[in-house]
Design a protein around this motif. Structure first.
Motif, PDB file in Angstrom:
ATOM      1  N   THR A 146      16.504   3.387  85.767  1.00  9.84           N
ATOM      2  CA  THR A 146      16.190   4.157  84.566  1.00  9.84           C
ATOM      3  C   THR A 146      17.245   5.207  84.231  1.00  9.84           C
ATOM      4  O   THR A 146      17.134   5.879  83.209  1.00  9.84           O
ATOM      5  N   THR A 147      18.293   5.327  85.060  1.00  9.28           N
ATOM      6  CA  THR A 147      19.402   6.205  84.687  1.00  9.28           C
ATOM      7  C   THR A 147      20.329   5.525  83.682  1.00  9.28           C
ATOM      8  O   THR A 147      21.175   6.180  83.083  1.00  9.28           O
ATOM      9  N   PHE A 148      20.170   4.216  83.501  1.00  8.15           N
ATOM     10  CA  PHE A 148      20.964   3.454  82.545  1.00  8.15           C
ATOM     11  C   PHE A 148      20.184   3.266  81.260  1.00  8.15           C
ATOM     12  O   PHE A 148      18.953   3.133  81.287  1.00  8.15           O
ATOM     13  N   GLY A 149      20.871   3.226  80.144  1.00  6.12           N
ATOM     14  CA  GLY A 149      20.218   2.867  78.895  1.00  6.12           C
ATOM     15  C   GLY A 149      19.805   1.407  78.961  1.00  6.12           C
ATOM     16  O   GLY A 149      20.583   0.559  79.396  1.00  6.12           O
ATOM     17  N   SER A 150      18.591   1.102  78.549  1.00  5.57           N
ATOM     18  CA  SER A 150      18.100  -0.266  78.665  1.00  5.57           C
ATOM     19  C   SER A 150      18.948  -1.244  77.860  1.00  5.57           C
ATOM     20  O   SER A 150      19.159  -2.383  78.253  1.00  5.57           O
ATOM     21  N   TYR A 151      19.478  -0.803  76.734  1.00  8.09           N
ATOM     22  CA  TYR A 151      20.289  -1.660  75.868  1.00  8.09           C
ATOM     23  C   TYR A 151      21.613  -2.033  76.516  1.00  8.09           C
ATOM     24  O   TYR A 151      22.257  -3.012  76.157  1.00  8.09           O
ATOM     25  N   ASP A 152      22.055  -1.240  77.497  1.00  9.65           N
ATOM     26  CA  ASP A 152      23.375  -1.386  78.099  1.00  9.65           C
ATOM     27  C   ASP A 152      23.321  -2.020  79.484  1.00  9.65           C
ATOM     28  O   ASP A 152      24.352  -2.371  80.044  1.00  9.65           O
ATOM     29  N   LEU A 153      22.152  -2.191  80.047  1.00  8.98           N
ATOM     30  CA  LEU A 153      22.026  -2.593  81.448  1.00  8.98           C
ATOM     31  C   LEU A 153      21.892  -4.098  81.612  1.00  8.98           C
ATOM     32  O   LEU A 153      21.019  -4.726  81.017  1.00  8.98           O
ATOM     33  N   VAL A 154      22.784  -4.654  82.450  1.00  6.87           N
ATOM     34  CA  VAL A 154      22.682  -6.051  82.880  1.00  6.87           C
ATOM     35  C   VAL A 154      22.644  -6.026  84.400  1.00  6.87           C
ATOM     36  O   VAL A 154      23.610  -5.617  85.048  1.00  6.87           O
ATOM     37  N   GLY A 155      21.521  -6.433  84.965  1.00 11.47           N
ATOM     38  CA  GLY A 155      21.388  -6.518  86.413  1.00 11.47           C
ATOM     39  C   GLY A 155      21.800  -7.901  86.876  1.00 11.47           C
ATOM     40  O   GLY A 155      21.303  -8.903  86.349  1.00 11.47           O
ATOM     41  N   VAL A 156      22.705  -7.965  87.847  1.00 11.39           N
ATOM     42  CA  VAL A 156      23.193  -9.244  88.358  1.00 11.39           C
ATOM     43  C   VAL A 156      22.698  -9.390  89.798  1.00 11.39           C
ATOM     44  O   VAL A 156      22.919  -8.505  90.626  1.00 11.39           O
ATOM     45  N   THR A 157      22.021 -10.497  90.078  1.00 11.87           N
ATOM     46  CA  THR A 157      21.353 -10.670  91.354  1.00 11.87           C
ATOM     47  C   THR A 157      21.325 -12.127  91.777  1.00 11.87           C
ATOM     48  O   THR A 157      21.357 -13.022  90.932  1.00 11.87           O
ATOM     49  N   CYS A 158      21.242 -12.356  93.082  1.00 12.43           N
ATOM     50  CA  CYS A 158      21.036 -13.695  93.615  1.00 12.43           C
ATOM     51  C   CYS A 158      19.541 -13.966  93.812  1.00 12.43           C
ATOM     52  O   CYS A 158      19.155 -15.048  94.229  1.00 12.43           O
ATOM     53  N   LEU A 159      18.720 -12.974  93.513  1.00  9.03           N
ATOM     54  CA  LEU A 159      17.258 -13.059  93.633  1.00  9.03           C
ATOM     55  C   LEU A 159      16.797 -13.401  95.042  1.00  9.03           C
ATOM     56  O   LEU A 159      15.813 -14.112  95.219  1.00  9.03           O
ATOM     57  N   ALA A 160      17.487 -12.869  96.039  1.00 10.47           N
ATOM     58  CA  ALA A 160      16.990 -13.017  97.407  1.00 10.47           C
ATOM     59  C   ALA A 160      15.670 -12.258  97.517  1.00 10.47           C
ATOM     60  O   ALA A 160      15.400 -11.330  96.753  1.00 10.47           O
ATOM     61  N   THR A 161      14.860 -12.645  98.473  1.00  5.42           N
ATOM     62  CA  THR A 161      13.572 -12.011  98.697  1.00  5.42           C
ATOM     63  C   THR A 161      13.756 -10.521  98.987  1.00  5.42           C
ATOM     64  O   THR A 161      14.641 -10.138  99.734  1.00  5.42           O
ATOM     65  N   GLY A 162      12.924  -9.707  98.388  1.00  8.90           N
ATOM     66  CA  GLY A 162      12.955  -8.271  98.653  1.00  8.90           C
ATOM     67  C   GLY A 162      13.689  -7.485  97.598  1.00  8.90           C
ATOM     68  O   GLY A 162      13.447  -7.665  96.400  1.00  8.90           O
ATOM     69  N   PRO A 163      14.618  -6.612  97.995  1.00 11.52           N
ATOM     70  CA  PRO A 163      15.272  -5.694  97.060  1.00 11.52           C
ATOM     71  C   PRO A 163      15.919  -6.358  95.852  1.00 11.52           C
ATOM     72  O   PRO A 163      15.885  -5.805  94.755  1.00 11.52           O
ATOM     73  N   GLU A 164      16.483  -7.536  96.029  1.00 12.67           N
ATOM     74  CA  GLU A 164      17.147  -8.187  94.900  1.00 12.67           C
ATOM     75  C   GLU A 164      16.126  -8.608  93.841  1.00 12.67           C
ATOM     76  O   GLU A 164      16.376  -8.498  92.639  1.00 12.67           O
ATOM     77  N   THR A 165      14.980  -9.051  94.283  1.00 15.45           N
ATOM     78  CA  THR A 165      13.899  -9.417  93.368  1.00 15.45           C
ATOM     79  C   THR A 165      13.280  -8.166  92.750  1.00 15.45           C
ATOM     80  O   THR A 165      13.029  -8.115  91.541  1.00 15.45           O
ATOM     81  N   TRP A 166      13.070  -7.129  93.556  1.00 19.43           N
ATOM     82  CA  TRP A 166      12.490  -5.875  93.043  1.00 19.43           C
ATOM     83  C   TRP A 166      13.397  -5.256  91.992  1.00 19.43           C
ATOM     84  O   TRP A 166      12.932  -4.729  90.984  1.00 19.43           O
ATOM     85  N   PHE A 167      14.698  -5.334  92.226  1.00 15.95           N
ATOM     86  CA  PHE A 167      15.672  -4.813  91.274  1.00 15.95           C
ATOM     87  C   PHE A 167      15.564  -5.557  89.945  1.00 15.95           C
ATOM     88  O   PHE A 167      15.515  -4.939  88.879  1.00 15.95           O
ATOM     89  N   ALA A 168      15.528  -6.873  89.997  1.00 12.28           N
ATOM     90  CA  ALA A 168      15.418  -7.674  88.766  1.00 12.28           C
ATOM     91  C   ALA A 168      14.147  -7.307  88.007  1.00 12.28           C
ATOM     92  O   ALA A 168      14.173  -7.160  86.771  1.00 12.28           O
ATOM     93  N   GLN A 169      13.044  -7.135  88.718  1.00  9.81           N
ATOM     94  CA  GLN A 169      11.793  -6.742  88.061  1.00  9.81           C
ATOM     95  C   GLN A 169      11.953  -5.386  87.383  1.00  9.81           C
ATOM     96  O   GLN A 169      11.520  -5.206  86.243  1.00  9.81           O
ATOM     97  N   SER A 170      12.589  -4.444  88.065  1.00  7.95           N
ATOM     98  CA  SER A 170      12.790  -3.110  87.491  1.00  7.95           C
ATOM     99  C   SER A 170      13.670  -3.162  86.252  1.00  7.95           C
ATOM    100  O   SER A 170      13.390  -2.504  85.248  1.00  7.95           O
TER     101      SER A 170
END
Length: 157
Positions: free
Chosen positions: A28-52
Motif C-alpha cells: 500500500t506504499t505504492f500507487g495502485s495504478y503504478d504497481l505490478v507485482g511479479v511472482t512465481c506464485l510459490a506457496t506462502g509469501p509469494e501467493t500472499w503478495f499477489a493477493q495483496s
C-alpha cells in the motif's frame, strides 16, 4: 513500479500473520495504478503478495518455470488459490526449456530481470532459494526490501 517477491515456504501460522501484515503495509506504499507485482506464485509469501497487490488494485504477472509449465504449473493443497491468482494475472511468462535456448527453471534470473526492486521474505540465512534470489538482485543493483518481522520463525528444514 515493477516489484518482485521471493519468500520462504512453510512458515508457521504466527509468521504468516506477521508477514501478511508487513506485505500489505509495503504494497500500500505504492500507487495502485503504478504497481505490478511479479511472482512465481510459490506457496506462502509469494501467493500472499499477489493477493495483496490485487486487493490494492495493482496488477500481477506470473513467472512459470519450464518444468512447472509442462507439469500444469501448480500442485499441493493451495493449488486452487494459486491457479485462481494466475487466472487473474495480466501476464503469464512461461520460461522456455534450456534445450531450445530458454531459461528453463531459472526463475531467479527471469524474476530479477523483470523487476525494479525485490521484496524478500527471508530470514537472512545464506543458503536456499530466497538467498540466491537476493544475491542475484543485489548483483543487478536492485533495491531489496527484506521482510522478516520480529517474532517470525524460520521454516523447518
Amino acid at each position: 513500479m515493477r516489484v518482485g517477491i521471493v519468500g520462504h515456504e512453510g512458515l508457521s501460522d504466527l509468521s504468516e500473520m506477521l508477514v501478511r501484515g508487513e506485505l500489505w503495509r509495503l504494497v500500500t506504499t505504492f500507487g495502485s495504478y503504478d504497481l505490478v507485482g511479479v511472482t512465481c506464485l510459490a506457496t506462502g509469501p509469494e501467493t500472499w503478495f499477489a493477493q495483496s497487490v490485487l486487493e490494492h488494485g495493482g496488477k500481477v504477472e506470473v513467472v512459470v518455470s519450464a518444468t512447472a509449465g509442462r507439469a500444469g504449473a501448480f500442485a499441493g493443497e493451495d493449488r486452487q488459490t494459486r491457479q485462481r491468482l494466475m487466472n487473474r494475472a495480466n501476464a503469464v511468462h512461461r520460461l522456455a526449456p534450456v534445450e531450445v535456448g530458454g531459461l528453463g527453471d531459472d526463475t531467479c534470473r527471469a524474476l530479477v530481470g523483470m523487476v525494479d526492486e525485490l521484496i524478500a521474505v527471508w530470514d537472512g540465512r545464506p543458503e536456499g532459494h530466497a538467498a540466491e534470489v537476493v544475491r542475484a538482485a543485489q548483483r543487478a543493483g536492485l533495491y531489496v526490501q527484506v521482510v522478516w518481522p520480529q517474532g517470525c520463525e524460520s521454516p523447518a528444514g
